[in-house]
Design a protein around this motif. Structure first.
Motif, PDB file in Angstrom:
ATOM      1  N   ASP A 182      41.794  -3.023  -8.213  1.00 35.94           N
ATOM      2  CA  ASP A 182      42.794  -3.775  -8.966  1.00 35.94           C
ATOM      3  C   ASP A 182      42.595  -5.251  -8.622  1.00 35.94           C
ATOM      4  O   ASP A 182      42.291  -5.597  -7.483  1.00 35.94           O
ATOM      5  CB  ASP A 182      44.197  -3.320  -8.578  1.00 35.94           C
ATOM      6  CG  ASP A 182      44.463  -1.878  -8.998  1.00 35.94           C
ATOM      7  OD1 ASP A 182      44.154  -1.543 -10.144  1.00 35.94           O
ATOM      8  OD2 ASP A 182      44.954  -1.094  -8.167  1.00 35.94           O
ATOM      9  N   LEU A 183      42.793  -6.100  -9.589  1.00 36.03           N
ATOM     10  CA  LEU A 183      42.480  -7.521  -9.401  1.00 36.03           C
ATOM     11  C   LEU A 183      43.745  -8.360  -9.362  1.00 36.03           C
ATOM     12  O   LEU A 183      44.582  -8.287 -10.251  1.00 36.03           O
ATOM     13  CB  LEU A 183      41.575  -7.991 -10.550  1.00 36.03           C
ATOM     14  CG  LEU A 183      41.047  -9.416 -10.507  1.00 36.03           C
ATOM     15  CD1 LEU A 183      40.189  -9.641  -9.267  1.00 36.03           C
ATOM     16  CD2 LEU A 183      40.248  -9.722 -11.765  1.00 36.03           C
TER      17      LEU A 183
ATOM     18  N   PRO B 183      33.911 -15.173 -11.606  1.00 36.01           N
ATOM     19  CA  PRO B 183      34.243 -15.121 -13.028  1.00 36.01           C
ATOM     20  C   PRO B 183      34.745 -13.730 -13.412  1.00 36.01           C
ATOM     21  O   PRO B 183      34.316 -12.724 -12.845  1.00 36.01           O
ATOM     22  CB  PRO B 183      32.904 -15.421 -13.717  1.00 36.01           C
ATOM     23  CG  PRO B 183      32.103 -16.154 -12.692  1.00 36.01           C
ATOM     24  CD  PRO B 183      32.528 -15.600 -11.378  1.00 36.01           C
ATOM     25  N   ARG B 184      35.640 -13.683 -14.370  1.00 36.85           N
ATOM     26  CA  ARG B 184      36.267 -12.417 -14.741  1.00 36.85           C
ATOM     27  C   ARG B 184      35.229 -11.349 -15.102  1.00 36.85           C
ATOM     28  O   ARG B 184      35.333 -10.201 -14.692  1.00 36.85           O
ATOM     29  CB  ARG B 184      37.225 -12.651 -15.922  1.00 36.85           C
ATOM     30  CG  ARG B 184      37.843 -11.367 -16.452  1.00 36.85           C
ATOM     31  CD  ARG B 184      38.863 -11.643 -17.546  1.00 36.85           C
ATOM     32  NE  ARG B 184      39.164 -10.431 -18.278  1.00 36.85           N
ATOM     33  CZ  ARG B 184      39.959  -9.446 -17.844  1.00 36.85           C
ATOM     34  NH1 ARG B 184      40.499  -9.545 -16.653  1.00 36.85           N
ATOM     35  NH2 ARG B 184      40.184  -8.378 -18.573  1.00 36.85           N
ATOM     36  N   THR B 185      34.200 -11.745 -15.879  1.00 34.20           N
ATOM     37  CA  THR B 185      33.198 -10.755 -16.287  1.00 34.20           C
ATOM     38  C   THR B 185      32.485 -10.160 -15.073  1.00 34.20           C
ATOM     39  O   THR B 185      32.224  -8.965 -15.015  1.00 34.20           O
ATOM     40  CB  THR B 185      32.155 -11.389 -17.218  1.00 34.20           C
ATOM     41  OG1 THR B 185      31.654 -12.588 -16.619  1.00 34.20           O
ATOM     42  CG2 THR B 185      32.739 -11.705 -18.569  1.00 34.20           C
ATOM     43  N   LEU B 186      32.192 -11.016 -14.079  1.00 42.78           N
ATOM     44  CA  LEU B 186      31.498 -10.534 -12.885  1.00 42.78           C
ATOM     45  C   LEU B 186      32.427  -9.673 -12.038  1.00 42.78           C
ATOM     46  O   LEU B 186      32.021  -8.652 -11.492  1.00 42.78           O
ATOM     47  CB  LEU B 186      30.987 -11.726 -12.073  1.00 42.78           C
ATOM     48  CG  LEU B 186      29.981 -11.438 -10.966  1.00 42.78           C
ATOM     49  CD1 LEU B 186      28.783 -10.685 -11.533  1.00 42.78           C
ATOM     50  CD2 LEU B 186      29.526 -12.721 -10.301  1.00 42.78           C
ATOM     51  N   ALA B 187      33.694 -10.079 -11.942  1.00 45.18           N
ATOM     52  CA  ALA B 187      34.664  -9.298 -11.164  1.00 45.18           C
ATOM     53  C   ALA B 187      34.856  -7.907 -11.775  1.00 45.18           C
ATOM     54  O   ALA B 187      34.923  -6.905 -11.069  1.00 45.18           O
ATOM     55  CB  ALA B 187      36.001 -10.030 -11.101  1.00 45.18           C
ATOM     56  N   LEU B 188      34.920  -7.851 -13.112  1.00 43.39           N
ATOM     57  CA  LEU B 188      35.106  -6.558 -13.784  1.00 43.39           C
ATOM     58  C   LEU B 188      33.892  -5.658 -13.599  1.00 43.39           C
ATOM     59  O   LEU B 188      34.006  -4.436 -13.621  1.00 43.39           O
ATOM     60  CB  LEU B 188      35.363  -6.779 -15.277  1.00 43.39           C
ATOM     61  CG  LEU B 188      36.702  -7.407 -15.644  1.00 43.39           C
ATOM     62  CD1 LEU B 188      36.757  -7.678 -17.143  1.00 43.39           C
ATOM     63  CD2 LEU B 188      37.863  -6.526 -15.227  1.00 43.39           C
ATOM     64  N   THR B 189      32.726  -6.267 -13.411  1.00 39.40           N
ATOM     65  CA  THR B 189      31.512  -5.484 -13.239  1.00 39.40           C
ATOM     66  C   THR B 189      31.338  -5.040 -11.797  1.00 39.40           C
ATOM     67  O   THR B 189      31.154  -3.870 -11.489  1.00 39.40           O
ATOM     68  CB  THR B 189      30.287  -6.309 -13.683  1.00 39.40           C
ATOM     69  OG1 THR B 189      30.493  -6.746 -15.013  1.00 39.40           O
ATOM     70  CG2 THR B 189      29.030  -5.476 -13.633  1.00 39.40           C
TER      71      THR B 189
END
Length: 547
Positions: A295-296, A283-289
């Motif tokens: 870089d994604l 999930p985006r929130t987990l990836a950002l954390t």
């Protein structure tokens, strides 16, 4: 409102509450606030001491939530500051730029037996542009099962080798490493210019590589004669030294610990470009954390013609119906997987085991079929032999544990039957399902639940209703929380106690604040940031390398 604490024998809630009240009242008056006053007032958070008092002994539900948000924000902020610092340090190093041969890349894409999707083209462009830079690439490539990440990785590897550099792809298991090796070898053979060019000769290095071959391969890697290598942890063992490692690719990266990932990067004489790949949608929130230092890139488009796997959630009473369906598929010339939660029977856990289930199925259910058995306790050569038999069509059914979660590509397999499906997480179930549907025939996933809880039912309902891995990942995060969804210790993330990764707005606020703080004071050396700097150091402790 009173707190409820975990207890142990001989300790009561009343006694512990009294002790905690005395401790909180005394020490909160002596707690300095590490968050700069300007930030705290602008964001509308209570002081640190007030938040600590209210989180233990709140005056109201609103005060409790206000305290939780303040302390959760602190955790998010410290995580974001940590990954931002890592990103800054990484980008301050000199990398190994690659002079990209555009014609070779175009010819490679044209040689493929399929057209790249728009998402693949976009991600390949991002990766190639990174390779050109003197700043080392640090990119996370996400893509659902079957979305085509390997093609992107190979494109990057080919242009690196064409410029005289070396590229290594590290996978967590021998099965997955061998699959990558076969897939890449096949694509290179189709690409005629490369198939005859010694620069593009690819080698496989795993724990099963014979010592005589290994010594010769070590020498070829050290001299730079071999430019493309696929392997397992064997790539980071003592004795492996690269001549000019410019690109390190790590597949299913969450299976590797922080230091293992860093070990491959450190095999280069300079600082190589790093591409980490994951077929487990995050999930985006987990990836950002977890990966704020990366870089994604996301491949969010499936290749045309990729079929939807029909998924059915079945009760134990429907087991015979499931077996009958498996038998019908095999009579039509196909193969099937049967997944069990355990290797051997356990007195404590009432779940089917692969060893006992294989024996029962062979004797009582499919006596006329050939069944294979695969689990993690088999020796590497035994696993290889079983997989080879299944891949070659010598076995009708493969009974296995979760060892087949990733890395097995058998296009003729059309049925995935999962025993004890309620015992697996959504991400795992989605990976199991991705083992079928890799050929042209319609494929099926049958989920047999041996028990039922509200959480298990929610997972099974979700996976039976959608094939979208990213949608399932978001649901999995809501159901299980970040600690279980992704091993935070393994990925280098400190334990978080109050932050909820489903709280996207609070995470975004922390990201924005971390960015502002770093722009104003990159080293957090100004007087008003001294306490925050000390708190950051204590929070991350020895977990500062997120490579």
């Amino acid at each position: 409102l009173v707190p409820v604490y975990p207890l142990t024998q001989g300790v009561t809630q009343k006694w512990l509450r009294r002790l905690m009240k005395q401790t909180v009242d005394y020490w909160t008056q002596r707690l300095p606030d590490h968050l700069p006053e300007s930030s705290r007032e602008r964001l509308g958070f209570p002081c640190y001491d007030e938040a600590m008092r209210q989180i233990h002994f709140p005056d109201s539900w609103d005060d409790l939530e206000s305290a939780r948000r303040r302390l959760a924000f602190d955790e998010f902020l410290l995580i974001q500051l940590g990954v931002s610092r890592q990103r800054r340090e990484w980008r301050s190093q000199s990398g190994c730029p690659v002079a990209v041969d555009e014609a070779l890349l175009r010819d490679f894409i044209a040689s493929l037996p399929f057209a790249l999707t728009g998402a693949q083209n976009k991600v390949l462009d991002e990766t190639i542009n990174d390779l050109r830079q003197s700043v080392p690439m640090s990119r996370l490539l996400q893509g659902d099962v079957g979305s085509g990440k390997t093609v992107v990785a190979l494109g990057a590897m080919l242009v690196t080798a064409a410029d005289g550099g070396q590229a290594a792809l590290m996978a967590p298991t021998e099965i997955l490493a061998e699959q990558h090796y076969r897939t890449i070898t096949g694509m290179i053979e189709n690409f005629q210019p490369a198939s005859q060019d010694p620069r593009f000769a690819i080698r496989l290095l795993t724990g099963s590589t014979p010592q005589s071959e290994r010594d010769a391969l070590y020498a070829e890697i050290a001299s730079g004669q071999v430019k493309l290598v696929v392997g397992t942890h064997a790539l980071i063992q003592a004795g492996v030294e690269f001549n000019d490692l410019r690109l390190a690719i790590i597949d299913e990266q969450h299976r590797f610990g922080v230091h293992q990932r860093a070990s491959l990067r450190d095999k280069g004489t300079g600082v190589p470009h790093v591409l980490v790949m994951s077929a487990t949608p995050i999930p985006r929130t987990l990836a950002l954390t977890l990966y704020g230092d990366l870089d994604l890139s996301v491949i969010d488009e499936m290749p045309p013609g990729r079929q939807v796997i029909k998924t059915a959630w079945m009760s134990p009473l429907e087991r015979e119906r499931a077996y009958s369906f498996v038998r019908t598929q095999i009579e039509e010339g196909h193969q099937a997987f049967i997944i069990c939660p355990l290797v051997e029977e356990s007195e404590k856990v009432e779940a089917k085991s692969a060893v006992e289930e294989h024996a029962r199925l062979q004797k009582d259910v499919f006596p006329n079929l050939k069944l294979g058995l695969l689990h993690g306790r088999l020796k590497a050569e035994e696993k290889d032999a079983v997989m080879r038999q299944f891949r070659n069509g010598e076995l009708h059914v493969l009974v296995s544990t979760a060892v087949v979660e990733v890395g097995i590509d058998v296009p003729n397999a059309t049925v995935m039957l999962v025993e004890g499906a309620n015992r697996f997480g959504l991400a795992q179930l989605h990976q199991f399902r991705g083992r079928v549907g890799r050929g042209e025939q319609q494929s099926y996933c049958l989920l047999l639940a041996d028990a039922s809880t509200p959480d298990a039912e929610a997972r099974l309902r979700a996976i039976s209703q959608t094939n979208d891995g990213f949608e399932l990942a978001e649901e999995d995060l809501k159901l299980r929380g970040p600690g279980e969804f992704f091993g935070t210790r393994q990925s280098g993330l400190p334990d978080i106690k109050l932050a909820k990764l489903s709280d996207a707005s609070l995470l975004e606020t922390a990201r924005h604040e971390a960015k502002s703080l770093f722009e104003a004071d990159p080293d957090l050396s100004q007087p008003e940031h001294r306490l925050l700097s000390l708190r950051l150091q204590a929070f991350w402790d020895n977990k500062t390398d997120l490579s």
